[in-house]
Design a protein around this motif. Structure first.
Motif, PDB file in Angstrom:
ATOM      1  N   UNK A   6      -4.825 -10.099  -3.589  1.00  0.00           N
ATOM      2  CA  UNK A   6      -3.908  -9.384  -2.618  1.00  0.00           C
ATOM      3  C   UNK A   6      -4.588  -8.035  -2.358  1.00  0.00           C
ATOM      4  N   UNK A   7      -5.419  -7.557  -3.413  1.00  0.00           N
ATOM      5  CA  UNK A   7      -5.815  -5.984  -3.034  1.00  0.00           C
ATOM      6  C   UNK A   7      -7.220  -6.482  -2.075  1.00  0.00           C
ATOM      7  N   UNK A   8      -7.971  -7.564  -2.687  1.00  0.00           N
ATOM      8  CA  UNK A   8      -9.330  -7.780  -1.997  1.00  0.00           C
ATOM      9  C   UNK A   8      -8.859  -8.343  -0.391  1.00  0.00           C
ATOM     10  N   UNK A   9      -7.867  -8.944  -0.223  1.00  0.00           N
ATOM     11  CA  UNK A   9      -7.522  -9.427   1.079  1.00  0.00           C
ATOM     12  C   UNK A   9      -7.159  -8.158   1.892  1.00  0.00           C
ATOM     13  N   UNK A  10      -6.290  -7.525   1.166  1.00  0.00           N
ATOM     14  CA  UNK A  10      -5.916  -6.354   2.234  1.00  0.00           C
ATOM     15  C   UNK A  10      -6.999  -5.485   2.453  1.00  0.00           C
ATOM     16  N   UNK A  11      -7.831  -5.103   1.566  1.00  0.00           N
ATOM     17  CA  UNK A  11      -9.060  -4.376   1.963  1.00  0.00           C
ATOM     18  C   UNK A  11      -9.978  -5.084   3.248  1.00  0.00           C
ATOM     19  N   UNK A  12     -10.038  -6.224   2.860  1.00  0.00           N
ATOM     20  CA  UNK A  12     -11.023  -7.095   4.016  1.00  0.00           C
ATOM     21  C   UNK A  12     -10.297  -7.068   5.330  1.00  0.00           C
ATOM     22  N   UNK A  13      -9.053  -6.989   5.136  1.00  0.00           N
ATOM     23  CA  UNK A  13      -8.304  -7.118   6.471  1.00  0.00           C
ATOM     24  C   UNK A  13      -8.112  -5.735   7.016  1.00  0.00           C
ATOM     25  N   UNK A  14      -8.761  -4.693   6.570  1.00  0.00           N
ATOM     26  CA  UNK A  14      -9.052  -3.274   6.861  1.00  0.00           C
ATOM     27  C   UNK A  14      -7.433  -2.753   7.282  1.00  0.00           C
ATOM     28  N   UNK A  15      -6.460  -3.076   6.173  1.00  0.00           N
ATOM     29  CA  UNK A  15      -4.904  -2.783   6.185  1.00  0.00           C
ATOM     30  C   UNK A  15      -4.888  -1.602   5.151  1.00  0.00           C
ATOM     31  N   UNK A  16      -5.032  -0.334   5.266  1.00  0.00           N
ATOM     32  CA  UNK A  16      -4.767   0.636   4.234  1.00  0.00           C
ATOM     33  C   UNK A  16      -3.636   0.662   3.445  1.00  0.00           C
ATOM     34  N   UNK A  17      -2.403   0.617   4.274  1.00  0.00           N
ATOM     35  CA  UNK A  17      -1.107   0.699   3.580  1.00  0.00           C
ATOM     36  C   UNK A  17      -0.818  -0.714   2.692  1.00  0.00           C
ATOM     37  N   UNK A  18      -1.309  -1.838   3.206  1.00  0.00           N
ATOM     38  CA  UNK A  18      -1.249  -3.129   2.540  1.00  0.00           C
ATOM     39  C   UNK A  18      -1.991  -2.881   1.264  1.00  0.00           C
ATOM     40  N   UNK A  19      -3.237  -2.268   1.527  1.00  0.00           N
ATOM     41  CA  UNK A  19      -4.297  -2.182  -0.016  1.00  0.00           C
ATOM     42  C   UNK A  19      -3.696  -1.408  -0.784  1.00  0.00           C
ATOM     43  N   UNK A  20      -2.908  -0.088  -0.391  1.00  0.00           N
ATOM     44  CA  UNK A  20      -2.325   0.653  -1.491  1.00  0.00           C
ATOM     45  C   UNK A  20      -1.186   0.192  -1.866  1.00  0.00           C
ATOM     46  N   UNK A  21      -0.448  -0.732  -1.330  1.00  0.00           N
ATOM     47  CA  UNK A  21       0.831  -1.444  -1.824  1.00  0.00           C
ATOM     48  C   UNK A  21       0.343  -2.738  -2.984  1.00  0.00           C
ATOM     49  N   UNK A  22      -0.723  -3.228  -2.349  1.00  0.00           N
ATOM     50  CA  UNK A  22      -1.136  -4.267  -3.465  1.00  0.00           C
ATOM     51  C   UNK A  22      -1.790  -3.780  -4.572  1.00  0.00           C
ATOM     52  N   UNK A  23      -2.480  -2.589  -4.614  1.00  0.00           N
ATOM     53  CA  UNK A  23      -3.091  -1.854  -5.799  1.00  0.00           C
ATOM     54  C   UNK A  23      -1.840  -1.529  -6.722  1.00  0.00           C
ATOM     55  N   UNK A  24      -0.785  -1.037  -5.976  1.00  0.00           N
ATOM     56  CA  UNK A  24       0.435  -0.449  -6.830  1.00  0.00           C
ATOM     57  C   UNK A  24       1.110  -1.629  -7.556  1.00  0.00           C
ATOM     58  N   UNK A  25       1.134  -2.685  -6.782  1.00  0.00           N
ATOM     59  CA  UNK A  25       1.758  -4.092  -7.514  1.00  0.00           C
ATOM     60  C   UNK A  25       0.853  -4.314  -8.506  1.00  0.00           C
ATOM     61  N   UNK A  26      -0.469  -4.396  -8.427  1.00  0.00           N
ATOM     62  CA  UNK A  26      -1.247  -4.558  -9.495  1.00  0.00           C
ATOM     63  C   UNK A  26      -1.164  -3.880 -10.845  1.00  0.00           C
ATOM     64  N   UNK A  27      -0.922  -2.520 -10.441  1.00  0.00           N
ATOM     65  CA  UNK A  27      -0.888  -1.845 -11.685  1.00  0.00           C
ATOM     66  C   UNK A  27       0.461  -2.124 -12.402  1.00  0.00           C
ATOM     67  N   UNK A  28       1.600  -1.971 -11.538  1.00  0.00           N
ATOM     68  CA  UNK A  28       3.085  -2.256 -12.146  1.00  0.00           C
ATOM     69  C   UNK A  28       3.005  -3.593 -12.887  1.00  0.00           C
TER      70      UNK A  28
END
Length: 238
Positions: free
Chosen positions: A206-228
């Motif tokens: 999820x983090x990789x796809x959001x970063x590849x899609x150049x979507x900063x809010x989605x990347x941050x949300x995906x990283x937050x979900x990863x840590x949780x």
């Protein structure tokens, strides 16, 4: 020489070394030296400061240990690059001496990595985006090989940090590497069920796809979900 006199002499020598270290760092700053630039040798600073070569040798050694300069036989000292290994050593010492706790470190790491994910989505290159997807796939492929999977996990987060284009974030995240070598397997072992482990792997995708899609809010949300998902149980257990 009495013990008192010897102690005073040691303090004096230590003070001279500290002054010599400060003089070298001041020289770097005043002359606007950059990574790889050369510095004058021990003799220059010894004469300028009125100290012995032994004092300067000790000062150079201490600065090299801090990775502020590089020294080698037969070569003039050079300005060193920022190195996260110094921070890693300090963090390890802080934990082992109970100055900070592991949960405190992971709380800081979580905060930093949400920001690096956001920035990475803004600044990553195509090659970095592809690399993140590649590493996420490698983690899934090597999920049964804990040591290899852990190496992939560390590489994933360091690639995100590099893509943020903030060198300080990059070095701080790199400094977490040695602790991740312990924390990642520990977190992985808390997830016994296959579906639980798959969720951990999916979070990286999820983090990789959001970063590849150049979507900063989605990347941050995906990283937050990863840590949780990945670290939550570890922090609770700690």
């Amino acid at each position: 020489m009495s013990l008192q006199a010897a102690s005073a002499a040691e303090r004096g020598a230590g003070s001279l070394v500290r002054q010599a270290m400060q003089a070298v760092t001041a020289h770097i700053r005043v002359h606007a030296l950059r990574v790889g630039d050369t510095l004058p040798g021990e003799g220059h600073f010894a004469a300028e400061l009125g100290v012995s070569r032994a004092v300067m040798r000790e000062a150079f050694g201490a600065l090299a240990a801090l990775n502020l300069i590089e020294v080698a036989n037969g070569r003039r000292p050079r300005v060193a690059a920022l190195d996260g290994s110094v921070m890693a050593t300090s963090l390890d010492h802080a934990v082992s001496t109970a100055q900070v706790s592991v949960p405190q470190i992971w709380d800081v790491r979580r905060t930093l990595e949400l920001r690096t994910a956001f920035l990475a989505a803004e600044h990553r290159t195509q090659a970095e985006a592809a690399r993140l997807v590649e590493i996420a796939e490698a983690m899934a492929r090597d999920a049964d090989h804990l040591q290899v999977m852990t190496a992939h996990d560390i590489a994933f987060h360091q690639t995100v940090a590099r893509a943020s284009r903030n060198e300080l974030f990059n070095q701080i995240v790199s400094s977490f590497g040695p602790m991740m070598e312990i924390a990642v397997p520990t977190a992985w072992r808390t997830r016994v069920a296959i579906d639980q482990r798959q969720i951990m792997l999916d979070r990286h995708h999820d983090v990789a796809r959001a970063i590849a899609a150049a979507d900063p809010p989605a990347a941050q949300a995906a990283m937050e979900a990863h840590f949780d998902t990945s670290i939550g149980d570890l922090l609770a257990a700690s």
